[in-house]
Write a protein that holds these residues in place. Sequence first.
Motif, PDB file in Angstrom:
ATOM      1  N   ARG A   1     -42.038  96.414 -25.993  1.00 55.21           N
ATOM      2  CA  ARG A   1     -41.326  95.272 -25.463  1.00 55.21           C
ATOM      3  C   ARG A   1     -39.948  95.681 -24.973  1.00 55.21           C
ATOM      4  N   SER A   2     -39.736  95.309 -23.755  1.00 60.10           N
ATOM      5  CA  SER A   2     -38.187  95.207 -23.450  1.00 60.10           C
ATOM      6  C   SER A   2     -37.779  93.949 -22.764  1.00 60.10           C
ATOM      7  N   ASP A   3     -36.598  93.502 -23.281  1.00 63.59           N
ATOM      8  CA  ASP A   3     -36.045  92.059 -22.604  1.00 63.59           C
ATOM      9  C   ASP A   3     -34.725  92.588 -21.789  1.00 63.59           C
ATOM     10  N   ASP A   4     -34.703  93.777 -21.487  1.00 62.86           N
ATOM     11  CA  ASP A   4     -33.546  94.116 -20.594  1.00 62.86           C
ATOM     12  C   ASP A   4     -33.721  95.214 -19.333  1.00 62.86           C
ATOM     13  N   ALA A   5     -35.038  94.928 -18.838  1.00 65.29           N
ATOM     14  CA  ALA A   5     -35.519  95.771 -17.775  1.00 65.29           C
ATOM     15  C   ALA A   5     -35.555  97.121 -18.095  1.00 65.29           C
TER      16      ALA A   5
END
Length: 324
Positions: free
Chosen positions: A190-194
Amino acid sequence: MRALIGYLVCLIVAATIAFTFSAHKPVSDETAQLRPDRLQINGMLYLDQRVVAVGERGNILLSDDQGGTWQSAAVTPQRDLTLTALVALDDKSLLAVGHDGWILRSVDAGANWAEVRYDADVAEPLLGIWNAGGKQVLAFGSFGKFYQSNDDGRTWQASALEVDSAHLNGMDGGADGRRMLVGEQGLVMRSDDAGRTWHKLPAFYNGSLFGVVRLSPDRWVTYGMRGHVFVSQNFGQTWAPVNVGNQLPLYGHVLLPNGGGLLIVGAGSSMVRLDGNGHLLNATRLSGLGTLTSAVLVNARRLLVGGERGVFQGTDGSVAALGQ
Protein backbone atom coordinates in the motif's frame (compact mmCIF):
# COMPACT_ATOMS: atom_id res chain seq x y z
CA MET A 1 6.82 -24.98 -6.44
CA ARG A 2 7.92 -21.35 -6.81
CA ALA A 3 8.67 -21.90 -10.50
CA LEU A 4 5.37 -23.69 -11.06
CA ILE A 5 3.43 -20.82 -9.50
CA GLY A 6 5.41 -18.40 -11.60
CA TYR A 7 4.45 -20.05 -14.85
CA LEU A 8 0.80 -20.20 -13.88
CA VAL A 9 0.75 -16.52 -13.05
CA CYS A 10 2.59 -15.60 -16.24
CA LEU A 11 -0.27 -16.60 -18.47
CA ILE A 12 -2.88 -15.65 -15.89
CA VAL A 13 -5.40 -17.95 -17.43
CA ALA A 14 -3.63 -21.28 -17.42
CA ALA A 15 -5.72 -24.10 -16.06
CA THR A 16 -2.73 -26.41 -16.48
CA ILE A 17 0.94 -26.10 -17.34
CA ALA A 18 0.41 -28.50 -20.23
CA PHE A 19 -1.94 -26.11 -22.02
CA THR A 20 0.18 -23.08 -21.31
CA PHE A 21 3.41 -24.43 -22.74
CA SER A 22 2.20 -26.93 -25.31
CA ALA A 23 3.06 -26.12 -28.92
CA HIS A 24 0.57 -23.89 -30.72
CA LYS A 25 0.40 -23.48 -34.45
CA PRO A 26 1.33 -19.98 -35.62
CA VAL A 27 -1.78 -17.86 -36.10
CA SER A 28 -2.06 -16.16 -39.48
CA ASP A 29 -3.51 -12.68 -39.94
CA GLU A 30 -6.47 -14.21 -41.75
CA THR A 31 -7.19 -16.54 -38.86
CA ALA A 32 -6.94 -13.71 -36.36
CA GLN A 33 -9.41 -11.67 -38.38
CA LEU A 34 -11.96 -14.43 -38.79
CA ARG A 35 -11.51 -16.61 -35.71
CA PRO A 36 -10.71 -14.65 -32.56
CA ASP A 37 -12.07 -17.65 -30.66
CA ARG A 38 -8.89 -19.55 -31.59
CA LEU A 39 -6.57 -17.20 -29.72
CA GLN A 40 -5.90 -17.15 -25.99
CA ILE A 41 -6.75 -13.63 -24.81
CA ASN A 42 -5.12 -12.26 -21.65
CA GLY A 43 -6.26 -8.64 -21.58
CA MET A 44 -8.78 -6.28 -23.18
CA LEU A 45 -9.76 -2.61 -23.08
CA TYR A 46 -12.36 -0.39 -24.69
CA LEU A 47 -11.03 2.80 -26.24
CA ASP A 48 -13.62 5.19 -27.64
CA GLN A 49 -15.27 3.00 -30.32
CA ARG A 50 -12.53 0.35 -30.46
CA VAL A 51 -11.93 -2.83 -28.47
CA VAL A 52 -8.29 -3.94 -28.19
CA ALA A 53 -7.32 -7.45 -27.04
CA VAL A 54 -3.85 -8.95 -26.42
CA GLY A 55 -2.84 -12.57 -26.04
CA GLU A 56 -0.68 -15.48 -27.09
CA ARG A 57 2.18 -15.30 -29.63
CA GLY A 58 2.23 -11.52 -29.64
CA ASN A 59 -1.24 -11.22 -31.14
CA ILE A 60 -3.13 -7.95 -30.79
CA LEU A 61 -6.69 -7.85 -32.12
CA LEU A 62 -8.89 -4.84 -32.88
CA SER A 63 -12.64 -4.56 -33.24
CA ASP A 64 -14.45 -1.41 -34.37
CA ASP A 65 -17.94 -2.93 -34.29
CA GLN A 66 -18.30 -3.82 -30.60
CA GLY A 67 -16.68 -7.24 -30.94
CA GLY A 68 -18.57 -8.40 -34.01
CA THR A 69 -15.49 -8.72 -36.24
CA TRP A 70 -11.77 -8.49 -35.55
CA GLN A 71 -8.57 -7.65 -37.38
CA SER A 72 -4.91 -7.99 -36.45
CA ALA A 73 -2.80 -5.02 -35.42
CA ALA A 74 0.72 -4.58 -36.84
CA VAL A 75 3.46 -5.38 -34.29
CA THR A 76 7.10 -4.44 -35.01
CA PRO A 77 9.08 -6.54 -34.42
CA GLN A 78 6.78 -9.52 -33.93
CA ARG A 79 8.52 -11.79 -31.42
CA ASP A 80 5.68 -14.33 -30.95
CA LEU A 81 5.81 -13.84 -27.18
CA THR A 82 2.75 -13.96 -24.95
CA LEU A 83 1.27 -10.57 -24.15
CA THR A 84 -0.33 -10.41 -20.72
CA ALA A 85 -1.87 -6.94 -20.22
CA LEU A 86 -2.42 -3.52 -21.74
CA VAL A 87 -3.40 0.00 -20.70
CA ALA A 88 -4.58 3.23 -22.32
CA LEU A 89 -2.78 6.49 -21.61
CA ASP A 90 -5.21 8.57 -23.69
CA ASP A 91 -7.48 8.14 -26.73
CA LYS A 92 -4.54 7.23 -28.99
CA SER A 93 -1.64 6.07 -26.81
CA LEU A 94 -1.59 2.48 -25.56
CA LEU A 95 0.99 0.21 -23.93
CA ALA A 96 1.12 -3.59 -23.73
CA VAL A 97 3.43 -5.89 -21.74
CA GLY A 98 4.40 -9.53 -21.95
CA HIS A 99 7.06 -12.19 -21.59
CA ASP A 100 10.79 -11.44 -21.67
CA GLY A 101 10.12 -7.95 -20.34
CA TRP A 102 8.48 -7.07 -23.66
CA ILE A 103 6.79 -3.66 -23.80
CA LEU A 104 5.00 -2.35 -26.89
CA ARG A 105 3.68 1.16 -27.56
CA SER A 106 0.99 2.41 -29.94
CA VAL A 107 0.17 6.03 -30.78
CA ASP A 108 -2.68 5.34 -33.22
CA ALA A 109 -5.29 3.65 -31.00
CA GLY A 110 -3.73 0.22 -31.37
CA ALA A 111 -3.45 -0.12 -35.15
CA ASN A 112 0.38 -0.21 -35.08
CA TRP A 113 2.72 -1.17 -32.23
CA ALA A 114 6.45 -0.57 -31.79
CA GLU A 115 8.79 -2.22 -29.31
CA VAL A 116 10.16 0.04 -26.57
CA ARG A 117 11.63 -2.61 -24.29
CA TYR A 118 12.78 -6.25 -24.54
CA ASP A 119 15.05 -8.27 -22.26
CA ALA A 120 15.76 -11.79 -23.53
CA ASP A 121 18.67 -12.17 -21.10
CA VAL A 122 16.41 -12.00 -18.04
CA ALA A 123 13.55 -13.69 -19.93
CA GLU A 124 10.96 -13.11 -17.22
CA PRO A 125 7.38 -12.01 -17.85
CA LEU A 126 5.73 -8.74 -17.06
CA LEU A 127 2.22 -9.44 -15.79
CA GLY A 128 0.60 -6.03 -15.50
CA ILE A 129 0.80 -2.36 -16.40
CA TRP A 130 -0.91 0.65 -14.81
CA ASN A 131 -1.36 4.27 -15.83
CA ALA A 132 -0.41 6.45 -12.87
CA GLY A 133 -1.48 9.70 -14.53
CA GLY A 134 0.49 12.50 -16.09
CA LYS A 135 3.32 10.84 -17.96
CA GLN A 136 4.00 8.15 -15.35
CA VAL A 137 3.33 4.48 -16.10
CA LEU A 138 4.21 1.45 -13.97
CA ALA A 139 4.87 -2.12 -15.17
CA PHE A 140 5.33 -5.13 -12.91
CA GLY A 141 5.65 -8.88 -12.99
CA SER A 142 7.48 -12.02 -11.94
CA PHE A 143 9.94 -12.16 -9.06
CA GLY A 144 9.28 -8.60 -7.94
CA LYS A 145 10.05 -6.92 -11.27
CA PHE A 146 8.85 -3.31 -11.07
CA TYR A 147 9.54 -0.64 -13.69
CA GLN A 148 8.61 3.02 -13.98
CA SER A 149 8.34 5.31 -16.98
CA ASN A 150 8.06 9.08 -16.68
CA ASP A 151 7.64 9.77 -20.39
CA ASP A 152 4.44 7.92 -21.38
CA GLY A 153 6.19 4.59 -21.71
CA ARG A 154 8.99 5.56 -24.08
CA THR A 155 11.78 4.68 -21.63
CA TRP A 156 11.79 2.57 -18.47
CA GLN A 157 13.78 2.39 -15.24
CA ALA A 158 13.83 -0.45 -12.71
CA SER A 159 12.61 0.27 -9.18
CA ALA A 160 13.22 -1.84 -6.09
CA LEU A 161 10.37 -3.09 -3.91
CA GLU A 162 10.85 -5.10 -0.72
CA VAL A 163 8.69 -8.03 -1.78
CA ASP A 164 11.14 -10.93 -1.43
CA SER A 165 11.00 -11.66 -5.19
CA ALA A 166 7.26 -12.34 -5.06
CA HIS A 167 5.34 -12.20 -8.32
CA LEU A 168 3.41 -8.93 -8.70
CA ASN A 169 0.04 -9.45 -10.38
CA GLY A 170 -2.29 -6.47 -10.03
CA MET A 171 -2.38 -2.77 -9.22
CA ASP A 172 -4.88 0.07 -8.86
CA GLY A 173 -5.06 3.54 -7.40
CA GLY A 174 -6.38 7.06 -7.70
CA ALA A 175 -5.40 10.69 -8.16
CA ASP A 176 -5.24 11.17 -4.39
CA GLY A 177 -2.05 9.08 -4.25
CA ARG A 178 -3.61 5.99 -2.70
CA ARG A 179 -2.39 2.84 -4.46
CA MET A 180 -2.32 -0.90 -3.88
CA LEU A 181 -0.22 -3.66 -5.44
CA VAL A 182 -0.99 -7.37 -4.96
CA GLY A 183 0.83 -10.59 -5.71
CA GLU A 184 1.60 -14.14 -4.69
CA GLN A 185 1.40 -15.56 -1.16
CA GLY A 186 -1.18 -12.95 -0.17
CA LEU A 187 1.12 -10.02 -0.80
CA VAL A 188 -0.55 -6.60 -0.52
CA MET A 189 1.52 -3.42 -0.74
CA ARG A 190 0.00 0.00 0.00
CA SER A 191 1.10 3.54 -0.77
CA ASP A 192 -0.61 6.78 0.25
CA ASP A 193 1.94 9.12 -1.37
CA ALA A 194 1.64 8.20 -5.07
CA GLY A 195 4.20 5.41 -4.82
CA ARG A 196 7.08 7.31 -3.25
CA THR A 197 6.94 4.86 -0.36
CA TRP A 198 5.32 1.43 -0.11
CA HIS A 199 4.29 -0.53 2.98
CA LYS A 200 3.58 -4.24 3.16
CA LEU A 201 0.24 -4.96 4.85
CA PRO A 202 -0.10 -7.76 7.41
CA ALA A 203 -0.90 -11.08 5.77
CA PHE A 204 -4.58 -12.12 5.76
CA TYR A 205 -4.41 -14.83 3.05
CA ASN A 206 -1.58 -17.16 2.00
CA GLY A 207 -2.56 -17.72 -1.65
CA SER A 208 -1.90 -15.72 -4.79
CA LEU A 209 -3.90 -12.55 -5.42
CA PHE A 210 -4.35 -11.74 -9.11
CA GLY A 211 -6.18 -8.40 -9.03
CA VAL A 212 -7.05 -5.39 -6.91
CA VAL A 213 -9.75 -2.78 -7.52
CA ARG A 214 -10.38 0.61 -5.98
CA LEU A 215 -14.11 1.28 -5.49
CA SER A 216 -13.54 4.43 -3.41
CA PRO A 217 -10.62 5.97 -1.50
CA ASP A 218 -11.35 3.62 1.42
CA ARG A 219 -13.14 0.71 -0.28
CA TRP A 220 -10.98 -1.84 -2.11
CA VAL A 221 -11.47 -5.36 -3.47
CA THR A 222 -8.83 -8.01 -4.12
CA TYR A 223 -9.27 -11.51 -5.55
CA GLY A 224 -7.29 -14.56 -6.59
CA MET A 225 -6.82 -18.29 -6.13
CA ARG A 226 -9.53 -20.73 -5.07
CA GLY A 227 -12.33 -18.21 -5.54
CA HIS A 228 -11.10 -15.94 -2.79
CA VAL A 229 -12.47 -12.40 -2.77
CA PHE A 230 -11.75 -9.87 -0.02
CA VAL A 231 -13.15 -6.42 0.64
CA SER A 232 -11.59 -3.63 2.71
CA GLN A 233 -13.58 -0.62 3.86
CA ASN A 234 -10.56 1.16 5.39
CA PHE A 235 -7.85 1.26 2.72
CA GLY A 236 -6.51 -2.16 3.52
CA GLN A 237 -6.24 -1.98 7.30
CA THR A 238 -8.66 -4.90 7.60
CA TRP A 239 -10.17 -7.29 5.05
CA ALA A 240 -13.39 -9.30 5.07
CA PRO A 241 -13.84 -12.42 2.91
CA VAL A 242 -16.69 -12.70 0.41
CA ASN A 243 -18.08 -16.20 0.00
CA VAL A 244 -18.71 -16.70 -3.73
CA GLY A 245 -19.73 -20.35 -3.35
CA ASN A 246 -16.94 -22.03 -5.31
CA GLN A 247 -13.15 -22.42 -5.37
CA LEU A 248 -12.45 -21.41 -8.97
CA PRO A 249 -9.51 -19.00 -9.41
CA LEU A 250 -10.42 -15.45 -10.41
CA TYR A 251 -8.19 -13.64 -12.90
CA GLY A 252 -9.69 -10.39 -14.22
CA HIS A 253 -12.38 -7.76 -13.74
CA VAL A 254 -14.24 -4.80 -15.15
CA LEU A 255 -15.74 -1.87 -13.25
CA LEU A 256 -19.40 -1.29 -14.01
CA PRO A 257 -20.63 2.24 -14.81
CA ASN A 258 -22.39 4.71 -12.54
CA GLY A 259 -21.13 3.12 -9.33
CA GLY A 260 -22.65 -0.21 -10.37
CA GLY A 261 -19.89 -2.20 -8.75
CA LEU A 262 -17.58 -4.80 -10.16
CA LEU A 263 -17.63 -7.93 -12.30
CA ILE A 264 -14.84 -10.49 -11.71
CA VAL A 265 -14.16 -13.39 -14.11
CA GLY A 266 -12.11 -16.55 -13.82
CA ALA A 267 -11.68 -20.27 -14.35
CA GLY A 268 -14.60 -22.45 -15.32
CA SER A 269 -16.25 -19.46 -17.02
CA SER A 270 -17.04 -18.11 -13.56
CA MET A 271 -18.43 -14.60 -13.08
CA VAL A 272 -18.78 -12.84 -9.74
CA ARG A 273 -20.60 -9.54 -9.36
CA LEU A 274 -20.23 -7.17 -6.40
CA ASP A 275 -22.16 -3.97 -5.83
CA GLY A 276 -20.55 -0.58 -5.24
CA ASN A 277 -20.16 -1.36 -1.54
CA GLY A 278 -18.36 -4.62 -2.20
CA HIS A 279 -21.33 -6.84 -1.32
CA LEU A 280 -21.94 -9.99 -3.34
CA LEU A 281 -24.86 -9.72 -5.78
CA ASN A 282 -24.43 -13.01 -7.61
CA ALA A 283 -21.96 -15.65 -8.71
CA THR A 284 -22.60 -17.71 -11.81
CA ARG A 285 -20.87 -19.71 -14.54
CA LEU A 286 -21.25 -19.43 -18.28
CA SER A 287 -21.27 -22.47 -20.50
CA GLY A 288 -18.32 -23.69 -22.52
CA LEU A 289 -15.98 -20.68 -22.39
CA GLY A 290 -13.23 -22.23 -20.29
CA THR A 291 -10.99 -19.93 -18.27
CA LEU A 292 -11.83 -16.23 -18.51
CA THR A 293 -9.09 -13.68 -17.92
CA SER A 294 -10.66 -10.34 -18.79
CA ALA A 295 -13.87 -8.44 -19.41
CA VAL A 296 -14.81 -5.11 -20.94
CA LEU A 297 -18.02 -3.11 -21.29
CA VAL A 298 -18.66 -1.58 -24.70
CA ASN A 299 -20.72 1.62 -24.68
CA ALA A 300 -21.40 0.94 -20.98
CA ARG A 301 -23.88 -1.83 -21.81
CA ARG A 302 -22.47 -4.67 -23.93
CA LEU A 303 -20.21 -7.12 -22.16
CA LEU A 304 -17.27 -8.88 -23.84
CA VAL A 305 -15.28 -11.54 -22.02
CA GLY A 306 -11.92 -12.95 -23.07
CA GLY A 307 -9.88 -15.97 -22.13
CA GLU A 308 -8.44 -19.27 -23.26
CA ARG A 309 -11.05 -19.62 -26.03
CA GLY A 310 -10.74 -16.10 -27.35
CA VAL A 311 -13.31 -13.33 -27.17
CA PHE A 312 -16.97 -13.96 -26.51
CA GLN A 313 -19.71 -11.42 -27.14
CA GLY A 314 -22.45 -11.77 -24.58
CA THR A 315 -25.80 -11.78 -26.34
CA ASP A 316 -27.92 -13.97 -24.08
CA GLY A 317 -29.88 -12.48 -21.22
CA SER A 318 -27.77 -13.95 -18.43
CA VAL A 319 -24.58 -12.30 -19.70
CA ALA A 320 -26.23 -9.01 -20.64
CA ALA A 321 -27.80 -8.75 -17.20
CA LEU A 322 -24.38 -8.79 -15.54
CA GLY A 323 -23.42 -5.71 -17.54
CA GLN A 324 -26.42 -3.63 -16.55
